[in-house]
Design a protein around this motif. Structure first.
Motif, mmCIF file in Angstrom:
data_model
loop_
_atom_site.group_PDB
_atom_site.id
_atom_site.type_symbol
_atom_site.label_atom_id
_atom_site.label_comp_id
_atom_site.label_asym_id
_atom_site.label_seq_id
_atom_site.Cartn_x
_atom_site.Cartn_y
_atom_site.Cartn_z
ATOM 1 N N GLN A 119 0.689 -1.186 0.060
ATOM 2 C CA GLN A 119 -0.077 -0.068 0.011
ATOM 3 C C GLN A 119 0.666 1.304 0.003
ATOM 4 O O GLN A 119 0.500 2.364 -0.386
ATOM 5 C CB GLN A 119 -1.030 -0.055 1.231
ATOM 6 C CG GLN A 119 -0.340 -0.030 2.378
ATOM 7 C CD GLN A 119 0.210 -1.284 2.974
ATOM 8 O OE1 GLN A 119 0.215 -2.300 2.414
ATOM 9 N NE2 GLN A 119 0.390 -1.145 4.341
ATOM 10 N N THR A 120 2.271 1.057 0.097
ATOM 11 C CA THR A 120 3.154 2.366 0.339
ATOM 12 C C THR A 120 4.055 2.218 -0.633
ATOM 13 O O THR A 120 4.319 3.289 -1.226
ATOM 14 C CB THR A 120 3.793 2.356 1.686
ATOM 15 O OG1 THR A 120 2.939 2.295 2.739
ATOM 16 C CG2 THR A 120 4.676 3.501 1.790
ATOM 17 N N ASP A 161 2.150 15.392 -1.084
ATOM 18 C CA ASP A 161 1.965 14.532 0.406
ATOM 19 C C ASP A 161 3.095 13.646 0.289
ATOM 20 O O ASP A 161 3.040 12.616 -0.673
ATOM 21 C CB ASP A 161 0.411 14.242 0.645
ATOM 22 C CG ASP A 161 -0.184 15.342 0.772
ATOM 23 O OD1 ASP A 161 0.202 16.433 1.256
ATOM 24 O OD2 ASP A 161 -1.696 15.106 0.727
ATOM 25 N N ILE A 197 3.721 9.815 2.075
ATOM 26 C CA ILE A 197 2.651 8.661 2.628
ATOM 27 C C ILE A 197 3.584 7.845 3.753
ATOM 28 O O ILE A 197 4.602 7.646 3.776
ATOM 29 C CB ILE A 197 2.289 7.812 1.482
ATOM 30 C CG1 ILE A 197 3.513 7.078 0.912
ATOM 31 C CG2 ILE A 197 1.349 8.788 0.478
ATOM 32 C CD1 ILE A 197 2.961 6.162 -0.203
ATOM 33 N N ASP A 248 0.990 2.932 6.092
ATOM 34 C CA ASP A 248 -0.714 2.734 5.812
ATOM 35 C C ASP A 248 -0.878 3.127 4.336
ATOM 36 O O ASP A 248 -2.040 2.784 3.930
ATOM 37 C CB ASP A 248 -1.546 3.080 6.772
ATOM 38 C CG ASP A 248 -1.598 4.627 6.998
ATOM 39 O OD1 ASP A 248 -0.815 5.439 6.308
ATOM 40 O OD2 ASP A 248 -2.073 5.287 7.938
ATOM 41 N N HIS A 270 -1.584 6.370 3.513
ATOM 42 C CA HIS A 270 -2.137 7.436 3.891
ATOM 43 C C HIS A 270 -1.224 8.610 3.772
ATOM 44 O O HIS A 270 -0.081 8.503 4.312
ATOM 45 C CB HIS A 270 -3.046 7.424 5.093
ATOM 46 C CG HIS A 270 -4.267 6.538 4.947
ATOM 47 N ND1 HIS A 270 -4.288 5.419 5.298
ATOM 48 C CD2 HIS A 270 -5.318 6.739 3.863
ATOM 49 C CE1 HIS A 270 -5.246 4.771 5.078
ATOM 50 N NE2 HIS A 270 -6.017 5.301 4.254
ATOM 51 N N ASP A 287 0.982 11.556 5.323
ATOM 52 C CA ASP A 287 1.867 11.737 6.672
ATOM 53 C C ASP A 287 2.794 12.935 6.312
ATOM 54 O O ASP A 287 3.875 12.083 6.230
ATOM 55 C CB ASP A 287 2.084 10.343 6.955
ATOM 56 C CG ASP A 287 2.523 10.525 8.412
ATOM 57 O OD1 ASP A 287 2.699 11.737 8.976
ATOM 58 O OD2 ASP A 287 2.451 9.392 8.950
#
Length: 133
Positions: free
Chosen positions: A24-25, A80, A82, A85, A87, A89
């Motif tokens: 996912q990353t 951004d 990530i 997870d 998302h 960060d």
């Protein structure tokens, strides 16, 4: 310059580790800037999941990932960062963008030089000694 087989193997192993456990990353084909301090998160996650990887193995894979041209190009564009997870960060700073630009500029310059050095035959100038007869 061609990569040695040993270096290619290390890259394959890094890709398998990073995309396999933290897919996912980590996306080698479309990297995104990573959270500052993600190594510590990865080490904690590996311990929590009883993965057989220590900090040195994870660090080596992470270094191969972040030193790649595509990753530096993503940082250069800025966006951004990530987390583990997947998302957002954190954000890429102007200083980090500038550093990534210097890293990619070297590669971009080499690629432009190679394109100029290797012209297709259709662009080559005709030999002055040849006639159209």
């Amino acid at each position: 310059m061609a990569l040695s087989e040993a270096k290619k193997q290390k890259q394959r192993e890094a890709k398998a580790l990073l995309e396999g456990f933290w897919g996912q990353t980590f996306k080698f084909s479309q990297p995104k800037p990573l959270k500052v301090g993600i190594l510590e998160d990865m080490v904690e996650d590996a311990k929590a999941r009883n993965l057989p990887f220590d900090q040195d193995i994870i660090r080596a894979a992470l270094q191969l990932y972040v030193h790649r041209y595509l990753y530096q190009k993503a940082v250069r564009k800025g966006s951004d960062r990530i987390g583990l997870d997947g998302h957002p960060d954190g954000e890429v700073t102007e200083e980090q963008k500038a550093y990534a630009k210097t890293q990619t500029k070297n590669v971009d310059s080499k690629q432009k030089w190679r394109k100029k050095a290797v012209q297709p035959e259709s662009e080559a100038k005709p030999d002055a000694t040849q006639s159209d007869a």
